[in-house]
Design an enzyme around this catalytic site. Structure first.
Site, PDB file in Angstrom:
ATOM      1  N   LYS A 172      -2.007  -1.602  -3.843  1.00  0.00           N
ATOM      2  CA  LYS A 172      -2.854  -0.414  -3.854  1.00  0.00           C
ATOM      3  C   LYS A 172      -1.969   0.816  -4.017  1.00  0.00           C
ATOM      4  O   LYS A 172      -0.993   0.941  -3.279  1.00  0.00           O
ATOM      5  CB  LYS A 172      -3.627  -0.346  -2.529  1.00  0.00           C
ATOM      6  CG  LYS A 172      -4.553   0.848  -2.391  1.00  0.00           C
ATOM      7  CD  LYS A 172      -5.247   0.845  -1.034  1.00  0.00           C
ATOM      8  CE  LYS A 172      -6.192   2.033  -0.910  1.00  0.00           C
ATOM      9  NZ  LYS A 172      -6.826   2.099   0.428  1.00  0.00           N
ATOM     10  N   LYS A 212       0.869  -1.185   0.000  1.00  0.00           N
ATOM     11  CA  LYS A 212       0.000   0.000   0.000  1.00  0.00           C
ATOM     12  C   LYS A 212       0.902   1.230   0.000  1.00  0.00           C
ATOM     13  O   LYS A 212       1.612   1.495   0.973  1.00  0.00           O
ATOM     14  CB  LYS A 212      -0.912   0.002   1.223  1.00  0.00           C
ATOM     15  CG  LYS A 212      -1.857   1.202   1.274  1.00  0.00           C
ATOM     16  CD  LYS A 212      -2.758   1.122   2.496  1.00  0.00           C
ATOM     17  CE  LYS A 212      -3.706   2.312   2.572  1.00  0.00           C
ATOM     18  NZ  LYS A 212      -4.578   2.253   3.770  1.00  0.00           N
TER      19      LYS A 212
END
Length: 336
Positions: free
Chosen positions: A260, A196
């Site tokens: 992400k 992320k």
């Protein structure tokens, strides 16, 4: 070599193209992120995300039924917590009667086969908007992980199929696995946000949950607050680090790993896919959604064509599951 080989023979018409197509999409490839608010019969559109709403539990359940009927089999749940329930330790996060826990129970009662993956992070519950407990001017890792374990176990008790830690604390997957197993939830999975990145693409999401970092104090003594999330989310200049984080999470017990954001990070998706032996989820994030919607509203891009192209590219890069705000729109098109 040419003229013996002619690539265009396999592109002559749609029937031939469909026969040799290497990648395909179906509604079961999608997970729909959902925002839940307090109250009843509440449906508030998020200004920076046209077509996406914060819904109360009753309307969330109705939406889940529609999604399931379209062939979507997973939802990722986020809650908009009242300001009076926020603190620096996130205590409301493991309240058995909290908004998240009530939502999980309601969805699983109404649609038992829908896979529910609640978000595990403290930012919706934090007065500072960070993913963990603030101490000594930074997000404290180990005390945050202890809180996340309580949060995850409460989600499992409510009926969650997977927990989805998005916090990026070190070692949290191992501690979550140990905590879930100790509580008897051996079959509750972990979908870890492994890679992320500290991305500017999250802006509309933070509008939806009011989860951006805040310079706030609740006492007379000033508290030093990190101005961003770069001490725990990843530097977007890095590639090898993403592979390392994903491998570590698998070693610690993650059943799925996530990259992400999505479209701007497809090189990372492929690298992670090649490095791990578990399904890879990709989060097609709020900023990516908002850009397409804004351009389509101005007539600059075709919403449906760009949507399907980006989703196909994410799948082609190696995604087993795509968490996307386009899930419902795309499923409707695919079903046609």
């Amino acid at each position: 070599m040419f003229p013996i080989h002619r690539g265009r023979r396999l592109r002559t018409n749609e029937s031939i193209r469909s026969l040799v197509r290497e990648t395909s999409l179906s509604p079961s490839d999608f997970m729909f992120p959902m925002f839940v608010a307090e109250g009843e019969n509440v449906k508030v559109e998020i200004p920076s995300m046209p077509g996406i709403f914060r819904r109360s539990i009753d309307l969330t359940v109705e939406e889940v039924k529609e999604l399931f009927a379209l062939g979507i089999r997973a939802v990722n749940i986020y809650v908009k917590v009242s300001e009076n329930l926020k603190d620096n330790k996130g205590v409301e996060a493991w309240n058995p009667n909290g908004l998240m826990q009530q939502t999980i129970r309601a969805i699983k009662t109404a649609c038992p086969e829908m896979i529910v993956m609640p978000d595990v992070a403290l930012d919706p519950y934090s007065i500072y908007g960070h993913d963990g407990i603030i101490a000594n001017g930074d997000v404290e890792n180990d005390s945050t992980v202890q809180a996340l374990v309580k949060m995850a176990v409460s989600h499992a008790e409510a009926g969650a199929d997977f927990v989805a830690p998005s916090d990026m604390m070190d070692g949290r997957v191992l501690r979550l696995r140990q905590g879930l197993d100790a509580a008897g939830f051996h079959n509750v999975g972990i979908m870890s946000y492994s890679a992320k990145y500290a991305s500017a693409f999250y802006g509309p999401f933070r509008d939806a949950l009011d989860s951006a970092p805040k310079d706030t104090t609740t006492n007379a003594e000033p508290v030093e607050i990190p101005k961003d999330k770069k001490t725990y989310q990843m530097d977007y200049a890095n590639r090898i680090e993403a592979i390392k984080e994903a491998v570590w999470d698998v070693e610690e017990g993650a059943d799925m790993v996530m990259v992400k954001p999505g479209i701007a990070y497809l090189d990372i998706v492929r690298e992670v896919k090649n490095a791990v032996n578990v399904p890879v989820t990709v989060y097609h994030v709020s900023g990516e959604y908002a850009m397409i919607k804004a351009a389509a509203e101005r007539g600059w891009l075709d919403n449906d064509k760009i949507m399907m192209e980006q989703l196909m590219c994410i799948k082609r890069a190696g995604a087993s599951l795509i968490s996307t705000y386009f899930a419902k729109e795309a499923a409707i098109l695919l079903n046609k």
